[in-house]
Design a protein around this motif. Sequence first.
Motif, PDB file in Angstrom:
ATOM      1  N   VAL A   1       0.485  -1.572  -0.020  1.00  0.00           N
ATOM      2  CA  VAL A   1       0.328  -0.251  -0.049  1.00  0.00           C
ATOM      3  C   VAL A   1       0.921   0.925   0.378  1.00  0.00           C
ATOM      4  O   VAL A   1       2.112   1.400   1.033  1.00  0.00           O
ATOM      5  CB  VAL A   1      -0.872  -0.008   1.114  1.00  0.00           C
ATOM      6  CG1 VAL A   1      -2.264   1.476   1.008  1.00  0.00           C
ATOM      7  CG2 VAL A   1      -1.656  -1.441   1.090  1.00  0.00           C
ATOM      8  N   VAL A   2       0.088   1.902  -0.818  1.00  0.00           N
ATOM      9  CA  VAL A   2       1.340   3.217  -1.155  1.00  0.00           C
ATOM     10  C   VAL A   2       0.494   4.150  -0.582  1.00  0.00           C
ATOM     11  O   VAL A   2      -0.297   4.407  -1.934  1.00  0.00           O
ATOM     12  CB  VAL A   2       2.144   3.551  -2.719  1.00  0.00           C
ATOM     13  CG1 VAL A   2       3.186   4.804  -2.419  1.00  0.00           C
ATOM     14  CG2 VAL A   2       3.092   2.231  -2.182  1.00  0.00           C
ATOM     15  N   PRO A  18       6.787  -4.484   4.265  1.00  0.00           N
ATOM     16  CA  PRO A  18       6.742  -6.143   4.183  1.00  0.00           C
ATOM     17  C   PRO A  18       5.661  -6.448   4.119  1.00  0.00           C
ATOM     18  O   PRO A  18       5.948  -6.757   5.312  1.00  0.00           O
ATOM     19  CB  PRO A  18       8.182  -6.107   3.091  1.00  0.00           C
ATOM     20  CG  PRO A  18       8.852  -5.204   4.175  1.00  0.00           C
ATOM     21  CD  PRO A  18       8.332  -3.923   4.856  1.00  0.00           C
ATOM     22  N   PRO A  19       4.761  -7.375   3.639  1.00  0.00           N
ATOM     23  CA  PRO A  19       3.811  -8.573   4.239  1.00  0.00           C
ATOM     24  C   PRO A  19       4.582  -9.273   5.268  1.00  0.00           C
ATOM     25  O   PRO A  19       5.706  -9.944   4.634  1.00  0.00           O
ATOM     26  CB  PRO A  19       3.007  -8.845   3.120  1.00  0.00           C
ATOM     27  CG  PRO A  19       4.281  -8.397   1.496  1.00  0.00           C
ATOM     28  CD  PRO A  19       4.496  -7.295   2.297  1.00  0.00           C
ATOM     29  N   SER A  73      -4.178 -16.718   0.504  1.00  0.00           N
ATOM     30  CA  SER A  73      -4.885 -16.516   1.880  1.00  0.00           C
ATOM     31  C   SER A  73      -3.438 -15.698   2.950  1.00  0.00           C
ATOM     32  O   SER A  73      -3.175 -16.027   3.869  1.00  0.00           O
ATOM     33  CB  SER A  73      -4.590 -17.554   2.708  1.00  0.00           C
ATOM     34  OG  SER A  73      -3.711 -18.631   2.577  1.00  0.00           O
ATOM     35  N   SER A  74      -1.940 -14.618   2.532  1.00  0.00           N
ATOM     36  CA  SER A  74      -1.441 -13.783   3.140  1.00  0.00           C
ATOM     37  C   SER A  74      -1.471 -12.288   2.622  1.00  0.00           C
ATOM     38  O   SER A  74      -1.613 -12.519   1.607  1.00  0.00           O
ATOM     39  CB  SER A  74       0.160 -14.768   3.398  1.00  0.00           C
ATOM     40  OG  SER A  74       0.636 -14.942   1.874  1.00  0.00           O
ATOM     41  N   GLU A 111       2.310  -0.347  12.974  1.00  0.00           N
ATOM     42  CA  GLU A 111       2.827  -1.516  13.106  1.00  0.00           C
ATOM     43  C   GLU A 111       2.966  -1.837  11.365  1.00  0.00           C
ATOM     44  O   GLU A 111       3.408  -2.847  10.418  1.00  0.00           O
ATOM     45  CB  GLU A 111       1.992  -2.300  13.637  1.00  0.00           C
ATOM     46  CG  GLU A 111       1.783  -2.424  14.795  1.00  0.00           C
ATOM     47  CD  GLU A 111       0.456  -3.480  16.131  1.00  0.00           C
ATOM     48  OE1 GLU A 111       0.726  -4.374  16.177  1.00  0.00           O
ATOM     49  OE2 GLU A 111      -0.711  -2.366  15.260  1.00  0.00           O
ATOM     50  N   PHE A 112       2.202  -1.196  10.537  1.00  0.00           N
ATOM     51  CA  PHE A 112       1.373  -0.833   9.069  1.00  0.00           C
ATOM     52  C   PHE A 112       2.183  -0.257   8.166  1.00  0.00           C
ATOM     53  O   PHE A 112       3.245  -0.832   7.641  1.00  0.00           O
ATOM     54  CB  PHE A 112       0.054  -0.598   9.098  1.00  0.00           C
ATOM     55  CG  PHE A 112      -0.965  -0.681   7.683  1.00  0.00           C
ATOM     56  CD1 PHE A 112      -1.912  -1.843   7.519  1.00  0.00           C
ATOM     57  CD2 PHE A 112      -0.032  -0.011   6.948  1.00  0.00           C
ATOM     58  CE1 PHE A 112      -2.384  -1.942   6.265  1.00  0.00           C
ATOM     59  CE2 PHE A 112      -0.655   0.061   5.131  1.00  0.00           C
ATOM     60  CZ  PHE A 112      -1.581  -0.561   5.044  1.00  0.00           C
ATOM     61  N   TRP A 113       2.824   0.850   9.135  1.00  0.00           N
ATOM     62  CA  TRP A 113       2.987   1.897   7.347  1.00  0.00           C
ATOM     63  C   TRP A 113       5.412   1.675   7.996  1.00  0.00           C
ATOM     64  O   TRP A 113       5.638   1.493   9.607  1.00  0.00           O
ATOM     65  CB  TRP A 113       3.394   3.431   8.001  1.00  0.00           C
ATOM     66  CG  TRP A 113       2.330   3.843   7.674  1.00  0.00           C
ATOM     67  CD1 TRP A 113       0.766   3.995   8.340  1.00  0.00           C
ATOM     68  CD2 TRP A 113       1.300   3.296   6.214  1.00  0.00           C
ATOM     69  NE1 TRP A 113      -1.079   4.225   7.859  1.00  0.00           N
ATOM     70  CE2 TRP A 113      -0.102   3.958   6.124  1.00  0.00           C
ATOM     71  CE3 TRP A 113       1.831   3.290   5.321  1.00  0.00           C
ATOM     72  CZ2 TRP A 113      -0.765   3.917   5.014  1.00  0.00           C
ATOM     73  CZ3 TRP A 113       1.179   3.696   3.621  1.00  0.00           C
ATOM     74  CH2 TRP A 113      -0.330   4.187   3.923  1.00  0.00           C
TER      75      TRP A 113
END
Length: 343
Positions: A124-125, A143-144, A156-157, A181-183
């Motif tokens: 997501v950017v 990164p995921p 599923s990931s 946690e997200f960015w």
Amino acid sequence: MTMSLRARLFALCFLFAVPLAAFTHEQTLLEYADQCVKEIGEIPPFNCNDGTDIPITIDGKPPGPNESPTRCDKPSLLSPRAEAKGQCVPFSKILNLSRGNTQISAYCRRDVLREDKSQFYDLVVVVVHHSGNGKTCWFASKPPPLPQSQADVPASSGIVATRVPPPNERKPPSGQPSAVEFWATPAMVASSTADNPTCLKCHDAGPFIFSPYIGQVWDKVPTDPWGKYSSIGQAFSSYHLMTMSTPGNTCVGCHRIGSEQSCTAYLGLSVGKRNAPGGDQLASSYPLNHWMPTDNAMSNEQWDKANVASVEALLACCRDPAHKDANCAFTPMPSSSTNRALH
């Protein structure tokens, strides 16, 4: 001289001997986000699944329901110089979250095939830009996480992006990820390598880039082609972008042209001198491989007559990093404090 005085003098000498950078505090995500909110505007929480699908076609037709092509008519150019995972994967999305002078574009990317409304994405950017003062901020997701076992399938990931948190959010709703946690940190977003250039290297002429891929949803992207443009934040302070032109150049009639990735990638890609990574035969043929001007309705012969000389002039400037060619005008990116040209 007393021992105490010698110790103080030694400490003072040591302080001046250590580079100032060693004491510089690296701006955290929340500090950077606070600055962006103050100087540009708030980024609201959003659901990637509310975005508009960016179409994928092969020879003008969409892929089958379970097909994930490696080549397509209008591949993503997030990696403009090399083929990369996800350039033709369906169901990436774009969102325009703008309001007033605060222009916000969010790109939710899929690198592996998933259902259209799956909660998982791979990147997501967000670009947030103020069309008045020109200030711009850049945010990218971390990164995921890696699959916990070999039994986990990619579909599923990934990154759960059904509620993307505002980058300055301290206390998310229960069960939702926090901003930190997200960015990724601003230092991570600003870092650059030859294979993975930073946002500013690609966005060298303005905050929003046109390509055949994103051009399919261009009405969902805010634009500011001639406005002021500067990136704020400690991590981006070393980047000083330049635009370039030559006398009577037809290529600068609609927007500026930068001297970073525009030179190494986008000029060639937009005029048929380079094939788009991930592109199929249609992508490498006229007119799709000549995507400037965006409303091109000319024959190949007409296009060459109108534009080849201007393209060659700009490419000559790209080969002149010392700025010695009198025909090349290199101009600092316009902002509140820069407006002069260099030759």
